[in-house]
Design an enzyme around this catalytic site. Structure first.
Site, PDB file in Angstrom:
ATOM      1  N   SER A 164      58.021  54.718  13.088  1.00 53.81           N
ATOM      2  CA  SER A 164      58.458  53.677  11.732  1.00 53.81           C
ATOM      3  C   SER A 164      59.332  52.613  12.111  1.00 53.81           C
ATOM      4  O   SER A 164      59.879  51.790  11.257  1.00 53.81           O
ATOM      5  CB  SER A 164      59.149  54.475  10.674  1.00 53.81           C
ATOM      6  OG  SER A 164      58.869  55.759  10.360  1.00 53.81           O
ATOM      7  N   GLY A 165      59.470  52.506  13.561  1.00 53.19           N
ATOM      8  CA  GLY A 165      60.202  51.212  14.002  1.00 53.19           C
ATOM      9  C   GLY A 165      61.578  51.893  14.521  1.00 53.19           C
ATOM     10  O   GLY A 165      62.513  50.873  14.639  1.00 53.19           O
ATOM     11  N   THR A 166      61.788  52.790  15.048  1.00 50.91           N
ATOM     12  CA  THR A 166      62.974  53.636  15.293  1.00 50.91           C
ATOM     13  C   THR A 166      63.391  52.849  16.646  1.00 50.91           C
ATOM     14  O   THR A 166      64.754  52.630  16.683  1.00 50.91           O
ATOM     15  CB  THR A 166      62.905  55.062  15.718  1.00 50.91           C
ATOM     16  OG1 THR A 166      61.574  55.521  14.884  1.00 50.91           O
ATOM     17  CG2 THR A 166      63.973  55.623  15.729  1.00 50.91           C
ATOM     18  N   THR A 167      62.664  52.484  17.340  1.00 52.20           N
ATOM     19  CA  THR A 167      63.005  51.769  18.644  1.00 52.20           C
ATOM     20  C   THR A 167      63.699  50.757  18.531  1.00 52.20           C
ATOM     21  O   THR A 167      64.791  50.242  19.089  1.00 52.20           O
ATOM     22  CB  THR A 167      62.020  51.629  19.536  1.00 52.20           C
ATOM     23  OG1 THR A 167      60.989  52.799  19.642  1.00 52.20           O
ATOM     24  CG2 THR A 167      62.377  51.409  21.122  1.00 52.20           C
ATOM     25  N   ARG A 199      58.546  53.046   6.888  1.00 51.03           N
ATOM     26  CA  ARG A 199      57.419  51.932   7.348  1.00 51.03           C
ATOM     27  C   ARG A 199      56.209  52.579   6.356  1.00 51.03           C
ATOM     28  O   ARG A 199      56.110  53.846   5.953  1.00 51.03           O
ATOM     29  CB  ARG A 199      57.271  52.131   8.734  1.00 51.03           C
ATOM     30  CG  ARG A 199      56.153  51.249   9.053  1.00 51.03           C
ATOM     31  CD  ARG A 199      55.645  51.372  10.568  1.00 51.03           C
ATOM     32  NE  ARG A 199      54.992  50.170  11.067  1.00 51.03           N
ATOM     33  CZ  ARG A 199      54.306  50.259  12.116  1.00 51.03           C
ATOM     34  NH1 ARG A 199      54.470  51.102  12.873  1.00 51.03           N
ATOM     35  NH2 ARG A 199      53.596  49.282  12.494  1.00 51.03           N
ATOM     36  N   LYS A 249      51.692  47.255  18.952  1.00 45.99           N
ATOM     37  CA  LYS A 249      51.233  45.953  18.393  1.00 45.99           C
ATOM     38  C   LYS A 249      52.533  45.431  17.627  1.00 45.99           C
ATOM     39  O   LYS A 249      52.387  44.119  17.574  1.00 45.99           O
ATOM     40  CB  LYS A 249      50.088  46.123  17.645  1.00 45.99           C
ATOM     41  CG  LYS A 249      48.833  46.342  18.262  1.00 45.99           C
ATOM     42  CD  LYS A 249      47.612  46.217  17.273  1.00 45.99           C
ATOM     43  CE  LYS A 249      46.286  46.211  17.859  1.00 45.99           C
ATOM     44  NZ  LYS A 249      45.203  46.567  16.904  1.00 45.99           N
ATOM     45  N   HIS A 291      65.183  62.812  13.794  1.00 46.19           N
ATOM     46  CA  HIS A 291      64.101  62.379  12.983  1.00 46.19           C
ATOM     47  C   HIS A 291      64.093  63.551  11.885  1.00 46.19           C
ATOM     48  O   HIS A 291      63.437  63.616  11.004  1.00 46.19           O
ATOM     49  CB  HIS A 291      63.052  62.722  13.565  1.00 46.19           C
ATOM     50  CG  HIS A 291      62.391  61.672  14.446  1.00 46.19           C
ATOM     51  ND1 HIS A 291      62.479  60.291  13.962  1.00 46.19           N
ATOM     52  CD2 HIS A 291      61.813  61.622  15.765  1.00 46.19           C
ATOM     53  CE1 HIS A 291      61.830  59.470  14.916  1.00 46.19           C
ATOM     54  NE2 HIS A 291      61.562  60.400  16.075  1.00 46.19           N
ATOM     55  N   TYR A 296      60.650  48.650   7.441  1.00 45.98           N
ATOM     56  CA  TYR A 296      60.044  47.736   8.495  1.00 45.98           C
ATOM     57  C   TYR A 296      59.440  46.459   8.145  1.00 45.98           C
ATOM     58  O   TYR A 296      59.499  45.485   8.848  1.00 45.98           O
ATOM     59  CB  TYR A 296      59.002  48.856   9.176  1.00 45.98           C
ATOM     60  CG  TYR A 296      58.407  48.042  10.753  1.00 45.98           C
ATOM     61  CD1 TYR A 296      58.872  48.533  11.978  1.00 45.98           C
ATOM     62  CD2 TYR A 296      57.093  47.509  10.399  1.00 45.98           C
ATOM     63  CE1 TYR A 296      58.207  48.070  12.827  1.00 45.98           C
ATOM     64  CE2 TYR A 296      56.623  47.029  11.719  1.00 45.98           C
ATOM     65  CZ  TYR A 296      57.161  47.419  12.899  1.00 45.98           C
ATOM     66  OH  TYR A 296      56.680  46.811  14.122  1.00 45.98           O
TER      67      TYR A 296
END
Ligand code: A3P
Length: 342
Positions: free
Chosen positions: A68-71, A173, A309, A151, A240
């Site tokens: 979901s964009g955790t990084t 996200r 991406k 998580h 996100y």
């Protein structure tokens, strides 16, 4: 998988016998544990985490369902919370001020470490190799604010975390993109492990049934969503897609305010927000050596798989109209009326 399962503690092996299970995406089985789907190794880590972790009011926990964009959120939370210790260079402070591009950061932990190493997961890292009291790390000496991640759905977190003053930032996200990101990532890991790919249609059916790590996705999202509405001082809920579209730094300000370290006027003027946005950007992180050739940020996998991406709406390149319709119906059914929309 059998070899991995053999290494589990007796307590975990016995527990698994009593849990419902389904075929997993990458592992033989996912087990339904405390209401969510989870791999055996992580169940063992979560048991240890829930027994041993001592929360502090100053802790910050980054939460999400995978892919979901955790990084990205970890990078932002780390950069914002640690900017006194690790200053963000801005064009006005940069030594190479003859170069207009020079507000590129020259030294910062995010340039040499993957965000998952700076904001570790309880279940993948801190409690991953523990069995009873064996292998436990001493987290009490870490400087405040301690930054962690999980998580685990909100409802399944232990009471001390829910009741403490610690803050939780959740990133959510669009399920269509999260599904594609998860499927592509899983197949990269399968390839890395010499295993055959999981067909798209099969993964899609499992996702719609809710059978995905730390899912069903709707329950993971709704738990944090509801808590963020009831206790906005406890849970900050971010999307996100909104963050991707935000070129004004609104989310950075929101995050900094929530974390109790708002940007000063001077920081605003000197370009600290832009510096953080740039340092944590997809393009910047993806291109760093640690993220191109390093490994081990998530279990033993290569770090490069964490950056694909970074686009909104990439699902359009993969899903058939009937798949989109089916997932839209699931989303309507499960999220409808909650106020959570995509
Ligand atoms: P895609 O697979 O759609 O590219 P997570 O960090 O929770 O595993 O999520 C991974 C997704 O976030 C991937 O999406 C990845 O490319 C994207 N991502 C990673 N770093 C990002 C960043 N700094 N900014 C925006 N997106 C990022």
């Amino acid at each position: 998988q059998e070899e991995e399962d053999e290494k589990l503690s007796q307590e975990c092996k016995e527990l698994l016998l009593s849990l419902p299970r389904e075929k997993g995406w990458r592992t033989s089985y996912l087990y339904k544990f405390k209401g969510f789907w989870c791999q055996p190794k992580q169940i063992q880590a979560i048991l240890s985490f829930q027994t041993h972790f001592q929360v502090k009011d100053t802790d910050v926990i980054v939460a999400s369902i995978p892919k979901s964009g955790t990084t990205w959120l970890k990078a932002l939370v780390f950069a914002i919370s640690n900017r006194d210790k690790h200053p963000i260079l801005t064009s006005s402070k940069c030594p190479h001020d003859q170069n207009p591009q020079a507000h590129l950061q020259l030294s910062h932990p995010l340039l040499v470490s993957n965000p998952h190493d700076l904001v570790p997961f309880f279940e993948y890292k801190l409690y991953a190799n523990t069995d009873g009291d064996q292998g436990l790390l001493d987290l009490s000496g870490l400087p405040d604010p301690r930054l962690f991640a999980t998580h685990i759905p909100f409802g399944a977190l232990q009471e001390p975390i829910k009741k403490s003053g610690c803050k939780i930032v959740y990133i959510c996200r669009n399920p269509l993109d999260t599904f594609i990101s998860s499927w592509v990532y899983t197949n990269k890991l399968m390839k890395e492990g010499g295993l055959p790919p999981l067909p798209l249609e099969e993964a899609f059916e499992m996702y719609c049934q809710g059978v995905v790590g730390f899912g069903p996705f709707w329950e993971n999202m709704l738990g944090y969503w509801k808590e963020s509405l009831e206790r906005p001082e406890k849970v900050l809920f971010l999307k996100y897609e909104e963050m991707r579209e935000d070129h004004e730094g609104l989310h950075l300000r929101k995050l900094a305010n929530f974390l109790g370290c708002p940007f000063s006027l001077e920081e605003e003027k000197s370009g600290v927000l832009e510096g953080i946005a740039k340092l944590c950007s997809f393009e910047k992180l993806k291109d760093l050596e640690v993220n191109k050739s390093g490994s081990g940020a998530i279990m033993t996998f290569e770090n490069k798989h964490l950056f694909r991406k970074g686009q909104v709406g990439d699902w359009v390149n993969y899903l058939s109209p009937s798949m989109v319709e089916k997932l839209a119906t699931v989303m309507d059914d499960k999220l409808g009326g909650s106020g959570l929309e995509f």
